[in-house]
Scaffold this motif. Sequence first.
Motif, PDB file in Angstrom:
ATOM      1  N   MET A 190       0.832  -1.187   0.000  1.00  0.00           N
ATOM      2  CA  MET A 190       0.000   0.000   0.000  1.00  0.00           C
ATOM      3  C   MET A 190       0.878   1.253   0.000  1.00  0.00           C
ATOM      4  O   MET A 190       1.925   1.287   0.639  1.00  0.00           O
ATOM      5  N   SER A 191       0.438   2.251  -0.756  1.00  0.00           N
ATOM      6  CA  SER A 191       1.113   3.547  -0.752  1.00  0.00           C
ATOM      7  C   SER A 191       0.038   4.616  -0.877  1.00  0.00           C
ATOM      8  O   SER A 191      -1.146   4.300  -0.959  1.00  0.00           O
ATOM      9  N   GLU A 192       0.433   5.850  -0.898  1.00  0.00           N
ATOM     10  CA  GLU A 192      -0.548   6.932  -1.035  1.00  0.00           C
ATOM     11  C   GLU A 192      -1.225   6.903  -2.398  1.00  0.00           C
ATOM     12  O   GLU A 192      -2.274   7.521  -2.584  1.00  0.00           O
ATOM     13  N   ASN A 193      -0.653   6.169  -3.363  1.00  0.00           N
ATOM     14  CA  ASN A 193      -1.226   6.066  -4.701  1.00  0.00           C
ATOM     15  C   ASN A 193      -1.809   4.691  -4.995  1.00  0.00           C
ATOM     16  O   ASN A 193      -2.542   4.536  -5.956  1.00  0.00           O
ATOM     17  N   VAL A 194      -1.471   3.700  -4.193  1.00  0.00           N
ATOM     18  CA  VAL A 194      -1.932   2.327  -4.398  1.00  0.00           C
ATOM     19  C   VAL A 194      -2.772   1.920  -3.198  1.00  0.00           C
ATOM     20  O   VAL A 194      -2.277   1.862  -2.072  1.00  0.00           O
TER      21      VAL A 194
END
Length: 162
Positions: free
Chosen positions: A25-29
Motif C-alpha cells: 500500500m502507498s498513497e497512490n496504491v
Amino acid sequence: SRLGATLERILPSGRHIVADSGYTMSENVVIPYPESDTNPAHQWFNYLHSRTRITVERANGILKNRFRILKLPLNQKADEFAGRTQTSQMVRMIETCLVLHNIFIDLNDDTNIADPDEIDNGVAEPEVFQNRNDGTAGAVFVRDTITEYLYDNQALIKSKYP
C-alpha cells in the motif's frame, strides 16, 4: 518498479490505483484491509474494492478473448531503426488492441467474446497473498479517508449501484 516510482507524478491528484493485497500500500496504491478484519466500515470498503477490481478484470478478459495475443507473454523486440524500446513496442501492441476493440464496438460487432470459464458473481476471489499493510502513515490515512467516505455514504452508494 519504475511504474511505482512514477505514480505520484503521473496520477492526477485524488486518483489512486486499486490493487490486490499482493502489492504494498502507498498513497497512490490502495489495497483491501485484511480479510480477518471485522470492522463493518472496512468490510464495506473491501466489498466495493472487490467490485471495482472485478470490473477491471472483466474488461481485461474481454480484451484477451478478442485479441488472443494478449494471453501470451509480450516479447516484442525493440525497433532500433524507429528508436523504440521493447517496452514501447509492447505498449504499442496493447494500444493497437484497444483502438481496434473500440472500432469494433463502434461498428456494432456482435462477436461473442465472453469466456464461459471467466463468468463469476461480480466479486473478486479472496486474495492468496499476505495482505501487505506495511504502507506509510500517509497511505493508511488515504485508505482510511476513502473508507470513511464510502461508509458514511453507504445508503447513497447502495441506491445508485444495487
